[in-house]
Design a protein around this motif. Structure first.
Motif, PDB file in Angstrom:
ATOM      1  N   GLY A  61       0.823  -1.199   0.000  1.00  0.00           N
ATOM      2  CA  GLY A  61       0.000   0.000   0.000  1.00  0.00           C
ATOM      3  C   GLY A  61       0.855   1.245   0.000  1.00  0.00           C
ATOM      4  O   GLY A  61       2.094   1.183  -0.045  1.00  0.00           O
ATOM      5  N   VAL A  62       0.187   2.367   0.027  1.00  0.00           N
ATOM      6  CA  VAL A  62       0.864   3.665   0.066  1.00  0.00           C
ATOM      7  C   VAL A  62       0.435   4.373   1.343  1.00  0.00           C
ATOM      8  O   VAL A  62      -0.758   4.602   1.568  1.00  0.00           O
ATOM      9  N   GLU A  63       1.402   4.683   2.192  1.00  0.00           N
ATOM     10  CA  GLU A  63       1.112   5.408   3.418  1.00  0.00           C
ATOM     11  C   GLU A  63       1.244   6.904   3.148  1.00  0.00           C
ATOM     12  O   GLU A  63       2.303   7.372   2.714  1.00  0.00           O
ATOM     13  N   VAL A  64       0.182   7.635   3.381  1.00  0.00           N
ATOM     14  CA  VAL A  64       0.157   9.079   3.139  1.00  0.00           C
ATOM     15  C   VAL A  64      -0.013   9.793   4.472  1.00  0.00           C
ATOM     16  O   VAL A  64      -0.960   9.526   5.214  1.00  0.00           O
ATOM     17  N   ARG A  65       0.902  10.691   4.775  1.00  0.00           N
ATOM     18  CA  ARG A  65       0.859  11.452   6.031  1.00  0.00           C
ATOM     19  C   ARG A  65       0.748  12.935   5.707  1.00  0.00           C
ATOM     20  O   ARG A  65       1.602  13.486   5.018  1.00  0.00           O
ATOM     21  N   GLU A  66      -0.304  13.552   6.197  1.00  0.00           N
ATOM     22  CA  GLU A  66      -0.520  14.975   5.947  1.00  0.00           C
ATOM     23  C   GLU A  66      -0.678  15.709   7.267  1.00  0.00           C
ATOM     24  O   GLU A  66      -1.444  15.294   8.143  1.00  0.00           O
ATOM     25  N   SER A  67       0.067  16.784   7.424  1.00  0.00           N
ATOM     26  CA  SER A  67      -0.016  17.590   8.640  1.00  0.00           C
ATOM     27  C   SER A  67      -0.381  19.023   8.274  1.00  0.00           C
ATOM     28  O   SER A  67       0.070  19.552   7.254  1.00  0.00           O
ATOM     29  N   THR A  68      -1.211  19.634   9.119  1.00  0.00           N
ATOM     30  CA  THR A  68      -1.654  21.008   8.904  1.00  0.00           C
ATOM     31  C   THR A  68      -1.497  21.785  10.192  1.00  0.00           C
ATOM     32  O   THR A  68      -1.924  21.324  11.265  1.00  0.00           O
ATOM     33  N   GLN A  69      -0.881  22.940  10.115  1.00  0.00           N
ATOM     34  CA  GLN A  69      -0.702  23.798  11.282  1.00  0.00           C
ATOM     35  C   GLN A  69      -1.125  25.212  10.923  1.00  0.00           C
ATOM     36  O   GLN A  69      -0.692  25.763   9.909  1.00  0.00           O
ATOM     37  N   THR A  70      -1.987  25.780  11.754  1.00  0.00           N
ATOM     38  CA  THR A  70      -2.452  27.142  11.544  1.00  0.00           C
ATOM     39  C   THR A  70      -1.716  28.081  12.490  1.00  0.00           C
ATOM     40  O   THR A  70      -1.745  27.896  13.717  1.00  0.00           O
ATOM     41  N   LEU A  71      -1.037  29.080  11.949  1.00  0.00           N
ATOM     42  CA  LEU A  71      -0.270  30.021  12.744  1.00  0.00           C
ATOM     43  C   LEU A  71      -1.187  31.098  13.331  1.00  0.00           C
ATOM     44  O   LEU A  71      -2.314  31.288  12.862  1.00  0.00           O
ATOM     45  N   PRO A  72      -0.721  31.793  14.372  1.00  0.00           N
ATOM     46  CA  PRO A  72      -1.567  32.812  15.018  1.00  0.00           C
ATOM     47  C   PRO A  72      -2.094  33.881  14.061  1.00  0.00           C
ATOM     48  O   PRO A  72      -3.170  34.431  14.270  1.00  0.00           O
ATOM     49  N   ASN A  73      -1.334  34.166  12.988  1.00  0.00           N
ATOM     50  CA  ASN A  73      -1.774  35.197  12.039  1.00  0.00           C
ATOM     51  C   ASN A  73      -2.712  34.658  10.964  1.00  0.00           C
ATOM     52  O   ASN A  73      -3.063  35.365  10.024  1.00  0.00           O
ATOM     53  N   GLY A  74      -3.098  33.380  11.090  1.00  0.00           N
ATOM     54  CA  GLY A  74      -4.001  32.774  10.134  1.00  0.00           C
ATOM     55  C   GLY A  74      -3.323  32.041   9.001  1.00  0.00           C
ATOM     56  O   GLY A  74      -3.984  31.353   8.217  1.00  0.00           O
ATOM     57  N   ASN A  75      -2.018  32.178   8.903  1.00  0.00           N
ATOM     58  CA  ASN A  75      -1.275  31.459   7.867  1.00  0.00           C
ATOM     59  C   ASN A  75      -1.321  29.957   8.150  1.00  0.00           C
ATOM     60  O   ASN A  75      -1.306  29.529   9.307  1.00  0.00           O
ATOM     61  N   VAL A  76      -1.397  29.158   7.081  1.00  0.00           N
ATOM     62  CA  VAL A  76      -1.521  27.711   7.234  1.00  0.00           C
ATOM     63  C   VAL A  76      -0.323  27.021   6.577  1.00  0.00           C
ATOM     64  O   VAL A  76       0.038  27.326   5.438  1.00  0.00           O
ATOM     65  N   ILE A  77       0.289  26.088   7.312  1.00  0.00           N
ATOM     66  CA  ILE A  77       1.389  25.291   6.795  1.00  0.00           C
ATOM     67  C   ILE A  77       0.883  23.865   6.609  1.00  0.00           C
ATOM     68  O   ILE A  77       0.418  23.237   7.562  1.00  0.00           O
ATOM     69  N   THR A  78       0.953  23.363   5.377  1.00  0.00           N
ATOM     70  CA  THR A  78       0.520  22.003   5.075  1.00  0.00           C
ATOM     71  C   THR A  78       1.684  21.220   4.485  1.00  0.00           C
ATOM     72  O   THR A  78       2.361  21.706   3.578  1.00  0.00           O
ATOM     73  N   GLN A  79       1.912  20.038   5.013  1.00  0.00           N
ATOM     74  CA  GLN A  79       2.988  19.186   4.524  1.00  0.00           C
ATOM     75  C   GLN A  79       2.442  17.794   4.270  1.00  0.00           C
ATOM     76  O   GLN A  79       1.591  17.307   5.028  1.00  0.00           O
ATOM     77  N   GLN A  80       2.933  17.140   3.231  1.00  0.00           N
ATOM     78  CA  GLN A  80       2.501  15.787   2.918  1.00  0.00           C
ATOM     79  C   GLN A  80       3.691  14.935   2.527  1.00  0.00           C
ATOM     80  O   GLN A  80       4.563  15.379   1.775  1.00  0.00           O
ATOM     81  N   ASN A  81       3.743  13.737   3.073  1.00  0.00           N
ATOM     82  CA  ASN A  81       4.774  12.774   2.723  1.00  0.00           C
ATOM     83  C   ASN A  81       4.093  11.445   2.443  1.00  0.00           C
ATOM     84  O   ASN A  81       3.052  11.139   3.033  1.00  0.00           O
ATOM     85  N   GLN A  82       4.679  10.660   1.568  1.00  0.00           N
ATOM     86  CA  GLN A  82       4.119   9.340   1.339  1.00  0.00           C
ATOM     87  C   GLN A  82       5.221   8.319   1.116  1.00  0.00           C
ATOM     88  O   GLN A  82       6.314   8.646   0.652  1.00  0.00           O
ATOM     89  N   SER A  83       4.909   7.082   1.492  1.00  0.00           N
ATOM     90  CA  SER A  83       5.854   5.980   1.371  1.00  0.00           C
ATOM     91  C   SER A  83       5.137   4.775   0.800  1.00  0.00           C
ATOM     92  O   SER A  83       3.959   4.541   1.094  1.00  0.00           O
ATOM     93  N   ASN A  84       5.833   4.009  -0.027  1.00  0.00           N
ATOM     94  CA  ASN A  84       5.327   2.714  -0.458  1.00  0.00           C
ATOM     95  C   ASN A  84       5.711   1.682   0.594  1.00  0.00           C
ATOM     96  O   ASN A  84       6.857   1.654   1.070  1.00  0.00           O
ATOM     97  N   VAL A  85       4.747   0.852   0.980  1.00  0.00           N
ATOM     98  CA  VAL A  85       4.970  -0.119   2.044  1.00  0.00           C
ATOM     99  C   VAL A  85       4.591  -1.511   1.549  1.00  0.00           C
ATOM    100  O   VAL A  85       3.556  -1.685   0.902  1.00  0.00           O
ATOM    101  N   TYR A  86       5.440  -2.501   1.856  1.00  0.00           N
ATOM    102  CA  TYR A  86       5.187  -3.886   1.472  1.00  0.00           C
ATOM    103  C   TYR A  86       5.453  -4.785   2.681  1.00  0.00           C
ATOM    104  O   TYR A  86       6.444  -4.593   3.399  1.00  0.00           O
ATOM    105  N   ARG A  87       4.587  -5.757   2.892  1.00  0.00           N
ATOM    106  CA  ARG A  87       4.832  -6.762   3.938  1.00  0.00           C
ATOM    107  C   ARG A  87       4.463  -8.128   3.382  1.00  0.00           C
ATOM    108  O   ARG A  87       3.393  -8.301   2.801  1.00  0.00           O
ATOM    109  N   ASP A  88       5.356  -9.108   3.564  1.00  0.00           N
ATOM    110  CA  ASP A  88       5.064 -10.441   3.041  1.00  0.00           C
ATOM    111  C   ASP A  88       4.529 -11.339   4.155  1.00  0.00           C
ATOM    112  O   ASP A  88       4.383 -10.923   5.312  1.00  0.00           O
ATOM    113  N   SER A  89       4.234 -12.585   3.809  1.00  0.00           N
ATOM    114  CA  SER A  89       3.633 -13.509   4.772  1.00  0.00           C
ATOM    115  C   SER A  89       4.571 -13.862   5.916  1.00  0.00           C
ATOM    116  O   SER A  89       4.128 -14.317   6.971  1.00  0.00           O
TER     117      SER A  89
END
Length: 284
Positions: A61-89
């Motif tokens: 699968g693909v793990e998607v991580r998104e973070s959002t932070q709103t600063l006191p002045n209303g500015n918004v910081i958004t970051q996204q990272n993703q990784s391909n993940v595999y697990r066998d039996s």
């Protein structure tokens, strides 16, 4: 150094997602951003500290991580990272991520994205770090649990989170709720919500602070398919396992390619130093 720690933390997150929960970790562990620290699902833990090995439940699968932070002045910081993940039996896990270096102030030169691959192989008892750009690999011996208790702590010693878990269980400011089952990204998952309130004045805060952490666990895959954390001090983070395929991954994904130069030994993910040759390297 800071960039390397961030990258390792992201890979640890993917590995924890792929391995499944550590039985010794409970909802009482409340780090910054909720249980397990920022991001919630054990971010910052290396594979040597991961949960139990899960066998008989292969997937990718693909793990998607998104973070959002709103600063006191209303500015918004958004970051996204993703990784391909595999697990066998057999419980072997591969995570791969393409990282684009960020430019600092005043920098104009651009660097090409690079892919980083980590393989956690409990069958062989090693972890492997692959660099496809240089065709090099580092192989390290995984730590063993011999002489340790069920929670990974040495006999006669409590695990590092035992006191925190105990405090959380008795803390009236921590409330745990079971959430109704729902389908997330094509799989059924059961949710748990942990809400922690930091009373006014406890950390210098003028008003109470409420932190909410949700974990949605797939009983079939034995991994979380979504983790959500909301903390007004750090923002909101959502990590999801998407594009889930429940079939056996290619066995070659968990091996070092034959044309890679391999360095053995060193200390990685908390593991002991392994054997190495006179020059520290060999070529498969």
């Amino acid at each position: 150094m800071k960039k390397n720690l961030i990258i390792l933390g992201l890979f640890a997150a993917a590995a924890v997602f792929a391995q499944g929960p550590n039985p010794g970790r409970g909802p009482g562990r409340m780090g910054p951003g909720g249980p397990g620290g920022p991001g919630g699902m054990g971010f910052g833990m290396g594979p040597g500290m991961m949960g139990r090995t899960v066998t008989g439940a292969p997937y990718s699968g693909v793990e998607v991580r998104e973070s959002t932070q709103t600063l006191p002045n209303g500015n918004v910081i958004t970051q996204q990272n993703q990784s391909n993940v595999y697990r066998d039996s057999s419980g072997r896990v591969r995570t791969e991520m393409t990282v684009t270096p960020r430019q600092g102030p005043g920098q104009t030169a651009t660097q090409a994205p690079r892919t980083i691959v980590n393989i956690h192989d409990p069958v062989a008892g090693v972890s492997r770090e692959l660099n496809p750009q240089t065709k090099t690999a580092r192989e390290m011996t995984l730590p063993t649990n011999r002489g340790r208790g069920g929670n990974g702590a040495a006999p006669g010693r409590r695990g590092p989170n035992a006191a925190v878990r105990g405090a959380g269980a008795a803390d009236p400011n921590v409330v745990t709720e079971a959430l109704a089952m729902q389908t997330i990204n094509g799989v059924q998952a059961t949710g748990t919500r942990v809400t922690r309130t930091i009373p006014a004045g406890q950390i210098g805060n003028a008003q109470p602070i409420t932190i909410v952490h949700e974990t949605w666990m797939s009983a079939d895959l034995k991994v979380p398919v979504m983790v959500k954390t909301s903390d007004p001090r750090f923002g909101a983070t959502t990590t999801q396992l998407t594009n889930i395929t429940r079939s056996e991954p290619d066995p070659a994904l968990f091996q070092t390619p034959s044309d890679y130069t391999v360095t053995k030994g060193g200390r990685g993910f908390g593991g002991p130093r392994g054997p190495q040759g006179a020059n520290g390297t060999h070529v498969n």
